[in-house]
Design an enzyme around this catalytic site. Structure first.
Site, PDB file in Angstrom:
ATOM      1  NE  ARG A  57      -5.146  -4.289 -20.680  1.00  0.00           N
ATOM      2  CZ  ARG A  57      -5.817  -3.730 -21.713  1.00  0.00           C
ATOM      3  NH1 ARG A  57      -6.820  -2.886 -21.788  1.00  0.00           N
ATOM      4  NH2 ARG A  57      -5.226  -4.126 -22.936  1.00  0.00           N
ATOM      5  CB  THR A 100      -4.400   4.036 -21.852  1.00  0.00           C
ATOM      6  OG1 THR A 100      -4.123   4.402 -23.418  1.00  0.00           O
ATOM      7  CG2 THR A 100      -5.505   4.244 -21.327  1.00  0.00           C
ATOM      8  CE  LYS A 154      -6.559   2.609 -25.922  1.00  0.00           C
ATOM      9  NZ  LYS A 154      -6.630   3.267 -24.478  1.00  0.00           N
ATOM     10  CG  ASP A 178      -7.731  10.658 -23.915  1.00  0.00           C
ATOM     11  OD1 ASP A 178      -6.949  10.159 -23.989  1.00  0.00           O
ATOM     12  OD2 ASP A 178      -8.851  10.091 -23.659  1.00  0.00           O
ATOM     13  CE1 TYR A 195      -4.009   0.580  -0.473  1.00  0.00           C
ATOM     14  CE2 TYR A 195      -4.495  -1.662   0.916  1.00  0.00           C
ATOM     15  CZ  TYR A 195      -5.106  -0.632  -0.111  1.00  0.00           C
ATOM     16  OH  TYR A 195      -6.165  -1.075  -0.353  1.00  0.00           O
ATOM     17  CD  GLU A 227      -5.119   5.128   0.532  1.00  0.00           C
ATOM     18  OE1 GLU A 227      -5.131   6.001   1.107  1.00  0.00           O
ATOM     19  OE2 GLU A 227      -5.774   4.164   0.406  1.00  0.00           O
TER      20      GLU A 227
HETATM   21  N1  DSN Z   1     -11.400   0.875 -25.424  1.00  0.00           N
HETATM   22  C1  DSN Z   1     -10.445   1.786 -26.002  1.00  0.00           C
HETATM   23  C2  DSN Z   1     -10.346   1.679 -27.333  1.00  0.00           C
HETATM   24  O1  DSN Z   1     -10.430   0.714 -28.024  1.00  0.00           O
HETATM   25  O2  DSN Z   1      -9.859   2.763 -28.206  1.00  0.00           O
HETATM   26  C3  DSN Z   1     -10.690   3.163 -25.496  1.00  0.00           C
HETATM   27  O3  DSN Z   1     -11.258   3.120 -24.117  1.00  0.00           O
END
Ligand code: DSN
Length: 411
Positions: free
Chosen positions: A231, A222, A225, A196, A50, A52
């Site tokens: 993730r 994120t 990707k 974003d 933990y 925090e």
């Molecule tokens: N699920 C993502 C995508 O496939 O673009 C977006 O959250």
């Protein structure tokens, strides 16, 4: 005891998933293959802790190593994106976007985002999401003819609507975004510019897409990707917004950070700082362009007519099949991609008129222009004969052979 000994059921499913990932063509634009090093860090003992708070200011004892891991992740993220401050704690893209809203908006405040059906994200104002329920979203659209963003129209709408925040950065937009134009719009109406970059973060990091850092008030992303990490997610901000961003993540919208995932992010940033990552990012875009050109040459209609990124959006309307039908047929043939709404789509979101393809995962496997041409030919065969079982079986075999030459994990 090992997973195999403790839980053979889950072990078996993970092994099957590895074989499935190895033997199929992954064209989901938001997916990639994290390295073994990233997965090792993510699966480490750091999951037991933990923490925090932030490095040097925790609400739990025993964080001597955790503090170093998170501090390294922050420093690497700052260096990679050339940004003043980074927060590596957001658990997901949706969590990061929630924290950005928390930082700059009050419930009921008006903001502008691209509509979901046009390529925006669920968290950019969809009526079924907190962003659409607790705030007042005003959607902007792409131009009906060009299917590209119309920056003059966005400026006009912003002046009419006077939003407190404007979001750019999307999940299904194949063209490069003009961040400077968004900055000018935000300045004209006194709005916060939220970018974003979830989809193209790896391209920004690798120099294959312009950086929003000079223009944005807050950046969310994120990490799994095109960036190819574990993730999870991250946020970035200039000095003036560093504190408000950190407070919005913790204690504003999250509790204990996932330090094992943060270690995975640190490894991902380290990998992305290597010269090979630039080569990868450039190849992702080259591969997407070849795939797009081949599809167009075979009579497939692309939204906006082309790609400038890792992502291709196909309009299936002229082919007379829906996104749902195409997704199922392609999956049967071992080609994994997702159906997607296209701008001004007449189909329901569960059915759709489009398919979205991305080149990042195949590029990570080492595939290049030749394999993209091959892949495009296989896609076209299936799209033209979605109900031909024999053909899909043949394509499946072809996919397996192609994949066998490009192992995901080499040792
Ligand atoms: N699920 C993502 C995508 O496939 O673009 C977006 O959250």
């Amino acid at each position: 005891m090992s997973l195999k000994q403790t839980d053979s059921e889950i072990y078996g499913l993970i092994s099957s998933e590895l074989s499935y990932q190895q033997s199929t063509l992954r064209l989901i634009a938001s997916e990639n293959y994290a390295s073994k090093a990233v997965m090792e860090a993510t699966g480490s003992v750091l999951t037991n802790k933990y923490a925090e708070g932030y490095p040097g200011k925790r609400y739990y004892a025993g964080n001597r190593h955790i503090d170093q891991v998170e501090a390294i992740a922050i420093e690497r993220a700052k260096k990679l994106f050339g940004v003043y401050h980074a927060n590596v704690q957001p658990h997901s893209g949706a969590s990061a976007n929630f924290a950005a809203f928390y930082a700059f908006l009050q419930p009921g405040d008006k903001f502008m985002g691209l509509e979901l059906a046009q390529g925006g994200h669920l968290t950019h104002g969809s009526p079924v999401n907190y962003s659409g329920k607790w705030f007042k979203p005003v959607a902007y659209m792409v131009d009906r003819e060009t299917e590209a963003l119309d920056y003059n129209a966005i400026m006009k709408k912003a002046k009419e609507e006077q939003p407190k925040l404007i979001i750019c950065g999307y999940t299904a937009y194949p063209l490069i975004i003009d961040f400077k134009a968004f900055r000018e719009t935000c300045d004209a109406v006194g709005a916060v510019l939220m970018v974003d970059i979830s989809h193209f973060a790896g391209l920004v990091a690798g120099g294959a897409y312009p950086s929003p850092v000079p223009y944005a008030d807050i950046i969310t992303s994120t990490t799994h990707k095109t960036l190819r990490g574990p993730r999870g997610a991250m946020m970035m901000a200039p000095e003036r917004n560093a504190q408000i961003m950190d407070k919005a993540v913790f204690p504003g919208t999250q509790g204990g950070p996932l330090e094992n995932v943060i270690a995975g992010k640190a490894v991902c940033y380290h990998e992305a700082l290597q010269p090979e990552f630039k080569t990868y990012a450039g190849q992702v875009v080259k591969n997407a362009k070849v795939l797009a050109d081949e599809l167009v040459a075979s009579g497939v209609r692309l939204v906006a007519g082309k790609t400038e990124t890792h992502l291709i959006l196909v309009d299936l309307t002229p082919k007379g099949i829906t996104g749902k039908e195409a997704q199922v047929a392609l999956e049967e043939a071992g080609i994994i991609a997702n159906r997607n709404m296209i701008p001004f789509d007449k189909q329901k979101p569960f059915v759709t008129s489009g398919m979205r393809f991305g080149s990042a995962a195949l590029t990570t496997r080492g595939m290049k222009e030749g394999e993209m041409k091959h892949t495009a030919s296989l896609i076209v065969k299936v799209l033209e004969n979605p109900n031909d079982s024999e053909l899909k079986l043949k394509v499946r075999k072809d996919v397996e052979e192609l994949c066998a030459g490009f192992p995901i994990y080499k040792n």
